[in-house]
Design a protein around this motif. Structure first.
Motif, PDB file in Angstrom:
ATOM      1  N   TYR A 116      13.035 -20.446   3.638  1.00 48.96           N
ATOM      2  CA  TYR A 116      12.191 -20.215   2.477  1.00 48.96           C
ATOM      3  C   TYR A 116      10.762 -19.876   2.863  1.00 48.96           C
ATOM      4  CZ  TYR A 116      16.060 -22.351   0.030  1.00 48.96           C
ATOM      5  OH  TYR A 116      17.313 -22.625  -0.460  1.00 48.96           O
ATOM      6  N   ASN A 117      10.132 -19.044   2.025  1.00 47.93           N
ATOM      7  CA  ASN A 117       8.690 -18.854   2.139  1.00 47.93           C
ATOM      8  C   ASN A 117       8.054 -19.733   1.062  1.00 47.93           C
ATOM      9  OD1 ASN A 117       8.052 -17.234  -0.354  1.00 47.93           O
ATOM     10  ND2 ASN A 117       9.474 -15.799   0.592  1.00 47.93           N
ATOM     11  N   TRP A 118       6.808 -20.056   1.242  1.00 52.15           N
ATOM     12  CA  TRP A 118       6.139 -21.009   0.340  1.00 52.15           C
ATOM     13  C   TRP A 118       4.867 -20.410  -0.239  1.00 52.15           C
ATOM     14  CZ3 TRP A 118       8.965 -24.972  -1.164  1.00 52.15           C
ATOM     15  CH2 TRP A 118      10.075 -25.294  -0.370  1.00 52.15           C
ATOM     16  N   LYS A 119       4.971 -19.161  -0.679  1.00 51.30           N
ATOM     17  CA  LYS A 119       3.830 -18.479  -1.300  1.00 51.30           C
ATOM     18  C   LYS A 119       3.425 -19.214  -2.569  1.00 51.30           C
ATOM     19  CE  LYS A 119       5.240 -13.992   0.391  1.00 51.30           C
ATOM     20  NZ  LYS A 119       5.804 -12.694   0.020  1.00 51.30           N
ATOM     21  N   ALA A 150       4.162 -18.484  -7.050  1.00 53.68           N
ATOM     22  CA  ALA A 150       5.275 -18.838  -7.926  1.00 53.68           C
ATOM     23  C   ALA A 150       5.374 -20.340  -8.171  1.00 53.68           C
ATOM     24  CB  ALA A 150       6.583 -18.327  -7.335  1.00 53.68           C
ATOM     25  N   ASP A 206      12.720 -15.076  -6.948  1.00 54.86           N
ATOM     26  CA  ASP A 206      12.943 -14.779  -5.534  1.00 54.86           C
ATOM     27  C   ASP A 206      13.688 -15.963  -4.935  1.00 54.86           C
ATOM     28  OD1 ASP A 206      12.858 -14.307  -2.805  1.00 54.86           O
ATOM     29  OD2 ASP A 206      10.662 -14.249  -2.687  1.00 54.86           O
ATOM     30  N   ASN A 227      11.995 -17.924  -2.187  1.00 54.00           N
ATOM     31  CA  ASN A 227      10.731 -18.602  -2.426  1.00 54.00           C
ATOM     32  C   ASN A 227      11.036 -20.074  -2.686  1.00 54.00           C
ATOM     33  OD1 ASN A 227       8.547 -19.810  -4.085  1.00 54.00           O
ATOM     34  ND2 ASN A 227       7.600 -17.800  -3.740  1.00 54.00           N
ATOM     35  N   ASN A 265       9.229 -22.572  -3.627  1.00 57.83           N
ATOM     36  CA  ASN A 265       8.690 -23.131  -4.863  1.00 57.83           C
ATOM     37  C   ASN A 265       9.565 -22.789  -6.066  1.00 57.83           C
ATOM     38  OD1 ASN A 265       6.246 -24.356  -3.805  1.00 57.83           O
ATOM     39  ND2 ASN A 265       5.559 -22.261  -3.431  1.00 57.83           N
ATOM     40  N   GLN A 266      10.030 -21.558  -6.128  1.00 62.68           N
ATOM     41  CA  GLN A 266      10.891 -21.167  -7.238  1.00 62.68           C
ATOM     42  C   GLN A 266      12.247 -21.854  -7.150  1.00 62.68           C
ATOM     43  OE1 GLN A 266      10.408 -16.755  -7.238  1.00 62.68           O
ATOM     44  NE2 GLN A 266      10.068 -17.139  -9.412  1.00 62.68           N
TER      45      GLN A 266
END
Length: 94
Positions: free
Chosen positions: A13-16, A19, A34, A37, A39-40
């Protein structure tokens, strides 16, 4: 139970920050979803668990797995992910 980052099975996962959702103040809408992601993913797992009336570690990881392995590519928004989960969780969830 609140499903947290450390409960996720996946590590890709990415943690941008674009979102991030409040687990209690928002609900799924037409925002682009996404699946990578983190967070999502946490948001949709917790929201779906709340709609079930319960959420265990096993439930959350099962929802994560369904999204990563079974969700159709044309499922684009948070709302469509939630609606898709409602349909498949009855079949795969128990």
């Amino acid at each position: 139970m609140l499903f947290l980052k450390e409960h996720l099975k996946g590590n890709e996962y990415n943690w941008k920050n674009n979102a991030i959702h409040s687990f209690y103040a928002t609900e799924p809408d037409r925002r682009l979803f996404d699946r990578l992601n983190g967070n999502q993913m946490l948001f949709i797992i917790n929201y779906f668990g709340k709609s079930l009336g319960r959420l265990t570690l096993r439930d959350g990881q099962k929802i994560e797995d369904l999204i990563l392995t079974q969700m159709p590519e044309n499922t684009k928004s948070e709302l469509s992910v939630f609606n898709w989960l409602r349909g498949v969780y009855l079949y795969y969830g128990n």
